[in-house]
Design an enzyme around this catalytic site. Structure first.
Site, PDB file in Angstrom:
ATOM      1  N   ASP A   8      -6.881  -5.979   4.540  1.00  0.00           N
ATOM      2  CA  ASP A   8      -6.235  -4.668   4.452  1.00  0.00           C
ATOM      3  C   ASP A   8      -6.259  -3.999   5.815  1.00  0.00           C
ATOM      4  OD1 ASP A   8      -5.233  -2.225   3.733  1.00  0.00           O
ATOM      5  OD2 ASP A   8      -6.905  -1.676   2.421  1.00  0.00           O
ATOM      6  N   GLY A   9      -5.069  -3.784   6.359  1.00  0.00           N
ATOM      7  CA  GLY A   9      -4.941  -3.025   7.603  1.00  0.00           C
ATOM      8  C   GLY A   9      -4.250  -3.805   8.695  1.00  0.00           C
ATOM      9  N   ASP A  67      -4.558   3.765  -2.125  1.00  0.00           N
ATOM     10  CA  ASP A  67      -5.680   4.153  -1.265  1.00  0.00           C
ATOM     11  C   ASP A  67      -6.139   5.560  -1.596  1.00  0.00           C
ATOM     12  OD1 ASP A  67      -6.018   1.896   0.610  1.00  0.00           O
ATOM     13  OD2 ASP A  67      -3.927   2.336   1.111  1.00  0.00           O
ATOM     14  N   HIS A 110      -8.163   1.370  -4.143  1.00  0.00           N
ATOM     15  CA  HIS A 110      -9.103   1.147  -3.038  1.00  0.00           C
ATOM     16  C   HIS A 110      -9.771   2.489  -2.775  1.00  0.00           C
ATOM     17  CE1 HIS A 110      -9.552   0.134   1.560  1.00  0.00           C
ATOM     18  NE2 HIS A 110     -10.715   0.276   0.941  1.00  0.00           N
ATOM     19  N   HIS A 166      -1.211  -1.298  -4.300  1.00  0.00           N
ATOM     20  CA  HIS A 166      -2.494  -0.925  -3.704  1.00  0.00           C
ATOM     21  C   HIS A 166      -2.480   0.600  -3.486  1.00  0.00           C
ATOM     22  CE1 HIS A 166      -6.032  -1.879  -1.104  1.00  0.00           C
ATOM     23  NE2 HIS A 166      -5.602  -0.869  -0.364  1.00  0.00           N
ATOM     24  N   SER A 183       0.835  -1.194   0.000  1.00  0.00           N
ATOM     25  CA  SER A 183       0.000   0.000   0.000  1.00  0.00           C
ATOM     26  C   SER A 183       0.872   1.247   0.000  1.00  0.00           C
ATOM     27  CB  SER A 183      -0.908   0.015   1.234  1.00  0.00           C
ATOM     28  OG  SER A 183      -1.461   1.313   1.379  1.00  0.00           O
ATOM     29  N   MET A 234      -8.752   8.467  -0.655  1.00  0.00           N
ATOM     30  CA  MET A 234      -9.624   8.888   0.457  1.00  0.00           C
ATOM     31  C   MET A 234     -10.170  10.287   0.196  1.00  0.00           C
ATOM     32  SD  MET A 234      -7.451   7.583   3.740  1.00  0.00           S
ATOM     33  CE  MET A 234      -6.578   6.000   3.725  1.00  0.00           C
ATOM     34  N   MET A 272     -11.890  -5.302   5.453  1.00  0.00           N
ATOM     35  CA  MET A 272     -11.025  -4.371   6.192  1.00  0.00           C
ATOM     36  C   MET A 272     -10.714  -4.978   7.555  1.00  0.00           C
ATOM     37  SD  MET A 272     -10.318  -1.803   4.267  1.00  0.00           S
ATOM     38  CE  MET A 272      -9.344  -0.984   5.530  1.00  0.00           C
ATOM     39  N   GLY A 294      -0.884   2.121   9.689  1.00  0.00           N
ATOM     40  CA  GLY A 294      -0.183   1.989  10.965  1.00  0.00           C
ATOM     41  C   GLY A 294      -1.043   1.568  12.141  1.00  0.00           C
ATOM     42  N   MET A 321     -11.933   4.826  -0.959  1.00  0.00           N
ATOM     43  CA  MET A 321     -12.640   5.114   0.309  1.00  0.00           C
ATOM     44  C   MET A 321     -13.281   6.480   0.151  1.00  0.00           C
ATOM     45  SD  MET A 321      -9.675   3.573   2.740  1.00  0.00           S
ATOM     46  CE  MET A 321      -8.509   3.664   1.387  1.00  0.00           C
ATOM     47  N   PHE A 369      -6.500   5.398   7.971  1.00  0.00           N
ATOM     48  CA  PHE A 369      -5.098   5.623   8.334  1.00  0.00           C
ATOM     49  C   PHE A 369      -4.312   4.317   8.296  1.00  0.00           C
ATOM     50  CE2 PHE A 369      -7.761   8.725  10.498  1.00  0.00           C
ATOM     51  CZ  PHE A 369      -7.178   9.921  10.098  1.00  0.00           C
TER      52      PHE A 369
HETATM   53  C1  DX5 Z   1      -6.235   2.191   5.314  1.00  0.00           C
HETATM   54  C2  DX5 Z   1      -5.818   1.622   3.996  1.00  0.00           C
HETATM   55  C3  DX5 Z   1      -4.789   0.582   4.030  1.00  0.00           C
HETATM   56  C4  DX5 Z   1      -3.522   0.993   4.714  1.00  0.00           C
HETATM   57  C5  DX5 Z   1      -2.849  -0.189   5.294  1.00  0.00           C
HETATM   58  O1  DX5 Z   1      -7.505   2.735   5.272  1.00  0.00           O
HETATM   59  O2  DX5 Z   1      -6.928   1.078   3.302  1.00  0.00           O
HETATM   60  O3  DX5 Z   1      -4.504   0.136   2.710  1.00  0.00           O
HETATM   61  O4  DX5 Z   1      -2.614   1.604   3.877  1.00  0.00           O
HETATM   62  O5  DX5 Z   1      -1.738   0.275   5.939  1.00  0.00           O
HETATM   63  P1  DX5 Z   1      -1.075  -0.573   7.091  1.00  0.00           P
HETATM   64  O6  DX5 Z   1      -0.512  -1.795   6.464  1.00  0.00           O
HETATM   65  O7  DX5 Z   1      -0.046   0.345   7.630  1.00  0.00           O
HETATM   66  O8  DX5 Z   1      -2.160  -0.891   8.077  1.00  0.00           O
HETATM   67 ZN    ZN Z   2      -6.442   0.052   1.360  1.00  0.00          ZN
END
Ligand code: DX5
Ligand code: ZN
Length: 231
Positions: free
Chosen positions: A185-186, A45, A76, A43, A18, A47, A147, A155, A78, A153
């Site tokens: 994911d996450g 993201d 992805h 990937h 990601s 947002m 998810m 981390g 969001m 976010f």
């Molecule tokens: C968060 C994202 C994820 C995120 C995962 O909303 O959809 O793709 O980047 O990051 P880590 O692996 O740090 O949880």
């Molecule tokens: Zn994602």
């Protein structure tokens, strides 16, 4: 134009790095560092500061990434009203587009539209959204994303009960003989990747674990892969 060489991971395990965890000032370097690392997609993201409380990449960033790499770009989204932006993201260079069930009242139509744009279609659910909400569209999903954190976010820590949802989804997909990829994911990292795979995930999104690795992103991918069983 989607990558002609992009294979689904229905019979293998893939890591999807990601870019959310990359240095946004050096995205091209992040992408190049992953070429040849064995990953078969990136990937991305997206947002909107509304569906999730953060902003990230838009169509121009996708277009810029497209110029930098032949690796497939899996978006992805969001964002609210994702159906309004599918064509723009596809023409910017997306190979796959995943939308959230929670903001897609016409999910059947939206997934069909993604496929009509020659992109792989994905549907995502938040930790509080039941797997059942995807049952009626699974045959239109090239990918179903569970998810494992609340989106917005990187981390964060993986929420353990979400792996039960992964297992539930896997069992429904297998029962119906579908080839839909199951993505998590996450919070995915070397310490829990094998548990994700054991629950039935075939695509593991990892941001922090890849880009936060002391020896660089390719080493981050290797560290996760080393924990996975051979398929
Ligand atoms: C968060 C994202 C994820 C995120 C995962 O909303 O959809 O793709 O980047 O990051 P880590 O692996 O740090 O949880
Ligand atoms: Zn994602």
């Amino acid at each position: 134009m989607p990558r002609p060489n992009w294979r689904a991971c229905s019979d293998a395990l893939c890591i999807a790095p990601s870019l959310l965890a990359a240095d946004f000032a050096h995205l091209a370097d992040a992408v190049h560092a992953l070429e040849g690392s064995g990953v078969n997609r990136l990937h991305v993201d997206v947002m909107d500061g509304s569906f999730v409380p953060n902003f990230t990449f838009g169509t121009d960033t996708v277009r810029a990434l497209r110029r930098e790499t032949d690796l497939p770009l899996e978006l992805h989204l969001m964002i609210r009203e994702p159906e309004r932006h599918l064509e723009t993201f596809a023409s910017a260079g997306a190979d796959g587009i995943t939308v959230h069930q929670e903001v897609s009242p016409h999910l059947h139509r939206t997934l069909s539209s993604i496929r009509a744009l020659d992109c792989r279609a994905g549907a995502a659910i938040n930790p509080s959204t039941p797997v059942r909400t995807l049952h009626d569209v699974l045959d239109l999903c090239d990918l179903a994303l569970v998810m494992t954190i609340n989106p917005g976010f990187g981390g964060q820590k993986l929420i353990p009960h979400t792996l039960e949802k992964v297992a539930e989804l896997r069992s429904e997909i297998d029962r119906r003989g579908l080839s839909t990829e199951v993505e998590v994911d996450g919070g995915v990292e070397a310490s829990n990747a094998a548990a994700c795979a054991a629950a039935g995930a075939t695509v593991l999104v990892a941001g922090t674990a890849v880009f936060g690795h002391a020896e660089g992103p390719a080493a981050g991918v290797r560290a996760i892969t080393a924990t996975l069983p051979p398929r």
